[in-house]
Each structure stands twice: as structure tokens, then as C-alpha cells.
Scaffold this motif. Structure first.
Motif, PDB file in Angstrom:
ATOM      1  N   LYS A  26       0.843  -1.191   0.000  1.00  0.00           N
ATOM      2  CA  LYS A  26       0.000   0.000   0.000  1.00  0.00           C
ATOM      3  C   LYS A  26       0.878   1.240   0.000  1.00  0.00           C
ATOM      4  O   LYS A  26       1.738   1.399   0.858  1.00  0.00           O
ATOM      5  CB  LYS A  26      -0.930   0.000   1.212  1.00  0.00           C
ATOM      6  N   ARG A  47      -4.596   6.702  -0.645  1.00  0.00           N
ATOM      7  CA  ARG A  47      -3.905   5.418  -0.652  1.00  0.00           C
ATOM      8  C   ARG A  47      -4.167   4.698  -1.965  1.00  0.00           C
ATOM      9  O   ARG A  47      -5.254   4.775  -2.524  1.00  0.00           O
ATOM     10  CB  ARG A  47      -4.409   4.582   0.529  1.00  0.00           C
ATOM     11  N   THR A  49      -3.373   0.718  -3.612  1.00  0.00           N
ATOM     12  CA  THR A  49      -2.909  -0.621  -3.242  1.00  0.00           C
ATOM     13  C   THR A  49      -2.494  -1.409  -4.473  1.00  0.00           C
ATOM     14  O   THR A  49      -3.190  -1.407  -5.493  1.00  0.00           O
ATOM     15  CB  THR A  49      -4.025  -1.385  -2.497  1.00  0.00           C
TER      16      THR A  49
END
Length: 366
Positions: A26, A47, A49
Motif C-alpha cells: 500500500k 492510498r 494498493t
């Protein structure tokens, strides 16, 4: 014994920190603001991932490549959401470790580059301490026993004399790593996360299968549990996709993936609750703070809450925004250090795969 420090004083004006996290799959960036007369605020939390196909893990080289490709977009979006520019920042914080080598190197390189370009102080942050400080801020827990459970770490922690002391930990693999590997064995998707998908499958499980209960004093061992769970998938009773007829036939005694997920969760989380309760009894604490990616598991929170309630205490936990690796937890821990006068010269701003929680001098707590 560490020297005494004055308590952390409110800043004279608003302070802004950019936090960059990239110790595993991440990549996160976030802006945290500390005010003179208000509690700290999360201004942005972005964020992205790196997700691999079902049955595959993420390799350090490929994960680092993902971070290089997304770093500019994630950081720019975090600044845009916060409504600030790089010039407005007071410091840049990044994850020094622990974590995967290649992704950590990428994160450190990005932070060093930004520091040089915009002449901002750099603050290396311990990933584990970032989780703890973010959890304390969001939940308001004052001095809890901390259960830190993530892909690479499993620790029971308590604060004492400006250190986060490790009371117990895994003797082999971390609980998140164990769950990820089991998800690959039974072919669960990695989207959004293997542990989350195991949690959903466990809700449909109907039988508790025997698995090793391996607590060793304050420590736990998880590799044997993983091996035994894998052995069940080789059993002639195991059906990856059972039909209704098979499920209702008492002569077959069918074992399903859902049963395995349920059994795995119940056994492992019971072990973690036991070691956490033992630490609470040792220090006389009434609070438990659960942090780390696995800490967002609702069943773990439920089991921990029941234990704390029986002891007249309370469990503190956060949702996936703050439990799962993110940039603002790095910004928060870094800002606390920055306000105590800490910063690092460029040659000191390295990264390391091994950086224990109890190595950090927690100057901002008395």
C-alpha cells in the motif's frame, strides 16, 4: 534511563506534515495539521494498493515498481485534498521501517527528493509507532495495552519510560502474513485484501475444526496453524465448491473453505486475546488499543471487546481508513517527533527492513 522531557506543548501556529507510507503493498500519502488551540486534524488520506491475481503474493521488486509509478499521483492528490502546497509544509515524514526492502527504498527516495527540492526537514518514522500514535489520536485511548497486528508484525505492547515495550510477539510469521498465505491456498481474491475476504467467508462457516492452539507464555506461534489448515485442504472430505446435496449428506462429513476460515479466525484470535489479557493483568490496564491492518477485523474487535468488558475495561479500535497502512499515521508520528525538535540530516534518512518498536525514543510522552 532516558532523560526527562517537558510535556508536548501546543504549537504557536498551525504546523503541517506530509506523511509518506510504502513499507508493503500500500502506497499512502496524507497531510496532518497540528493547531495551537485545537486537536490535530487529518486534512487528507490518500492510498493506492498494489493488488495481485488470486493465488499470488506481492514481490518486493514489483511492489516497488508500483510505488514508483503511483508516487506522484498519490502525493499530489493528498496535497490537493488538503488544500495545501509543498511550500506550506513544515516537514516531510516517511516510513524508515520495518517493511519490505525495495518498497521502503522507493519511499525513502521519494521523501529525500522532495526534501531537497523544497528545502523541508525530513523525519524518519517507525512504521509500528505510526500505527500506535494514529490509534491513540483517533480513539482517544490514553495509556492502553496495544495489540499490533498486521501483515508483517504481531506484537503486544505497553508504554513505559518513553519506550513502547514489547510484552509478547509472534515467534515465526505475523498474523497478517499467515492469513494472506492461507487465502492463496484456497484461492481467495486479493481484492480488496485477503484478510478481509477470509473474514467474509468465515461468517458463513458452520463448524469449528481442531487447529493447534500455540501460545508460548506471552508469545504466539502461527506457522503450525497455517500448516494444519493447509492439510485440511488435502483431506478427502474437503470440497472447494460443495453442492447442496453434498452439504446435506451426513455420510460425507464435508469440510468447506468457509469452515476453515471460521476455524482459523476463532483459534488465532483467541490466542491474541489471551496474550493481550495477560499483559493487561500484568500492568493493571483497563484499555486495549487494536492497531494494524488485521485490527480492522470485526470478529477480532468483538472478541477483544468481550474480554475487556469482563475485566471492567474497554477496547479501542478504528476502521480501515486508519488501521490499514496509510500516510497520515506517518505524518502524525513524525509531527510529534518534529515538535520535540527532531529531524534528520540527509545521510541519516535511510531505511531498514528491521526496526523494532522498542528502539524508538518516544520523547513526546512522559
Amino acid at each position: 534511563m532516558p532523560p526527562k522531557h517537558a510535556p508536548l506543548q501546543p504549537p504557536e501556529h498551525r504546523l503541517l506534515a506530509l506523511g509518506i507510507e510504502g513499507s508493503a503493498n500500500k502506497l499512502g500519502a496524507g497531510v496532518m495539521a497540528h493547531y495551537p488551540d485545537e486537536p490535530p486534524k487529518v486534512l487528507s488520506n490518500v492510498r493506492h494498493t498494489y493488488i495481485t491475481p488470486p493465488g499470488e503474493g506481492f514481490l518486493p521488486r514489483d511492489t516497488a515498481q508500483h510505488h514508483r509509478e503511483w508516487a506522484i499521483d498519490v502525493i499530489n492528490k493528498s496535497l490537493e485534498e488538503a488544500g495545501v502546497t509543498m511550500q506550506d509544509l513544515d516537514c516531510i515524514c516517511y516510513t524508515k521501517g520495518p517493511g519490505m526492502g525495495a518498497p521502503l527504498q522507493t519511499t525513502a527516495l521519494v521523501a529525500r527528493t522532495l526534501s531537497l527540492l523544497y528545502h523541508k526537514p525530513l523525519i524518519p518514522v517507525n512504521h509500528c509507532v505510526g500505527h500506535i500514535e494514529m490509534g491513540r489520536l483517533i480513539t482517544g485511548a490514553s495509556n492502553p495495552i496495544v495489540l499490533y497486528v498486521s501483515g508483517g508484525n504481531t506484537q503486544v505492547i505497553a508504554y513505559s519510560r518513553q519506550r513502547y515495550r514489547i510484552f509478547g510477539e509472534t515467534l515465526d510469521i505475523a498474523v497478517g502474513n499467515m492469513l494472506d498465505r492461507f487465502a492463496r491456498v484456497i484461492g481467495l481474491s486479493n481484492d480488496p485484501a485477503p484478510g478481509y475476504n477470509i473474514e467474509q467467508e468465515a461468517k458463513r462457516g458452520k463448524r469449528l475444526l481442531p487447529l493447534p492452539y500455540a501460545t508460548k507464555g506471552m508469545d504466539v506461534s502461527l506457522s503450525g496453524i497455517l500448516t494444519n489448515a493447509e492439510v485440511y485442504t488435502q483431506d478427502k472430505r474437503f470440497r472447494p465448491n460443495p453442492t447442496e446435496q453434498e452439504l446435506n449428506d451426513p455420510t460425507l462429513d464435508v469440510i468447506t473453505p468457509q469452515d476453515l476460515c471460521f476455524s482459523l479466525q476463532e483459534t488465532v484470535y483467541s490466542m491474541l486475546v489471551e496474550t493481550t489479557e495477560r499483559a493487561m493483568a500484568h500492568v493493571g490496564s483497563k484499555e486495549v488499543l487494536v492497531v494494524g491492518g488485521v485490527g480492522s477485523n470485526e470478529r477480532l474487535q468483538q472478541m477483544m471487546g468481550r474480554m475487556a468488558e469482563e475485566r471492567g475495561g474497554k477496547v479501542f479500535a478504528t476502521d480501515e481508513r486508519f488501521c490499514i497502512d496509510n500516510g497520515i499515521m506517518i505524518a502524525q508520528a513524525g509531527m510529534l517527533a518534529f515538535r520535540m525538535g527532531e529531524s534528520a540530516e540527509l545521510p541519516e534518512c535511510t531505511c531498514t527492513q528491521r526496526f523494532r518498536t522498542d528502539e524508538v525514543h518516544v520523547k513526546w510522552r512522559r
